[in-house]
Design a protein around this motif. Sequence first.
Motif, mmCIF file in Angstrom:
data_model
loop_
_atom_site.group_PDB
_atom_site.id
_atom_site.type_symbol
_atom_site.label_atom_id
_atom_site.label_comp_id
_atom_site.label_asym_id
_atom_site.label_seq_id
_atom_site.Cartn_x
_atom_site.Cartn_y
_atom_site.Cartn_z
ATOM 1 N N ASN A 26 27.608 12.550 39.647
ATOM 2 C CA ASN A 26 28.901 13.212 39.854
ATOM 3 C C ASN A 26 29.098 13.558 41.329
ATOM 4 O OD1 ASN A 26 29.354 13.086 37.105
ATOM 5 N ND2 ASN A 26 28.874 15.239 36.727
ATOM 6 N N LEU A 56 32.997 13.594 42.397
ATOM 7 C CA LEU A 56 33.735 14.088 41.233
ATOM 8 C C LEU A 56 33.133 15.358 40.649
ATOM 9 C CD1 LEU A 56 34.383 10.655 39.463
ATOM 10 C CD2 LEU A 56 36.125 12.145 40.472
ATOM 11 N N CYS A 67 33.888 17.395 37.149
ATOM 12 C CA CYS A 67 32.907 17.115 36.100
ATOM 13 C C CYS A 67 31.809 18.175 36.061
ATOM 14 C CB CYS A 67 32.273 15.743 36.318
ATOM 15 S SG CYS A 67 33.439 14.365 36.267
ATOM 16 N N ARG A 90 32.899 10.261 34.358
ATOM 17 C CA ARG A 90 33.432 10.013 35.697
ATOM 18 C C ARG A 90 34.656 9.091 35.654
ATOM 19 N NH1 ARG A 90 28.064 10.752 36.282
ATOM 20 N NH2 ARG A 90 27.479 8.603 35.852
#
Length: 363
Positions: free
Chosen positions: A166, A171, A175, A139
């Motif tokens: 995540n 994100l 990810c 991250r």
Amino acid sequence: MDSVTLFFTGALLAVGIYWFLCVLGPAERKGKRAIDLSGGSISAEKVQDNYKQYWSFFRRPKEIETADKVPDFVDTFYNLVTDIYEWGWGQSFHFSPHIPGKSHKDATRLHEEMAVDLIQVKPGQKILDVGCGVGGPMRAIASHSRANVVGITINEYQVNRARLHNKKAGLDALCEVVCGNFLQMPFDDNTFDGAYSIEATCHAPKLEEVYAEIYRVLKPGSMYVSYEWVTTEKFKAEDDEHVEVIQGIERGDALPGLRAYVDIAETAKRVGFEIVKEKDLAAPPAHPWWNRLKMGRLAYWRNHVVVQILSAVGVAPKGTVDVHDMLFKTADYLTRGGETGIFSPMHMILCRKPVTSTPKESS
């Protein structure tokens, strides 16, 4: 004692217990709480048995050299320790040099960002996190570089935790997390624009095998950086205290065996990599990475009391106390390794896959 006094005494005690268990312990407010400690993918009633099986591995040293035994051994370890790590340490399961004036969290983030800066990737490119854990480095690196990061970990529980984090961090578009063995990765040849591993490949029974896999999945011309756990030039195999420290680190961290620093670059060369740079990031003038362990001894003690209470009342699985005690002792071995200079958790090697080349035969 009148009822009002009794009420306020009880309320104060309740607040104190809540603070002790739920606020004081966690390394991050949004991370794992003490009352949620588990055995990962292991059912609660089998945690203690799995802990015993983990230790039995070291009583059969020949199995440590057998590659097909190690993945299950490492998977068991991370089922046992993931919640404790995340609760007491944070979401990045690695060390970083102490930076005066910076918090542990900031020092960790800068250490992670340096890895992606070294491999020189661009926004939108696809990079590989080899042994991603619950995704703390992933991250930080995705946020810093805006690259698409694919992480691989052998532990299914960590996959689920990483995906949850995540999403919470916003994100998940950058990810991706895959459950798999980094010795046999489910990726096509020449897939990634770069790769990194942060204190992860130490779990491989043979470093050459994981380096060969990373070489295979990298695009020609791409770079790979690794922070490796090694014994340094100060380690003396004939020194009983040195051997005790290194074996203590191996037992407490699920390591088939620590490598010597001189073996890292030679291993990378054997699979076909060009060596761009090699440096021990723990060596002076870097500030001691083990300071966090020394300063955290009071917290370790406090957390151990918490674990004992939670285990006694049936909130934490049986065996959790044993696991935490193992980690407490391992912290001491790691500190001794750092203070004597015989061990480094961040021997950095930066490699490039040649533009036109074929991998060399593994021995």
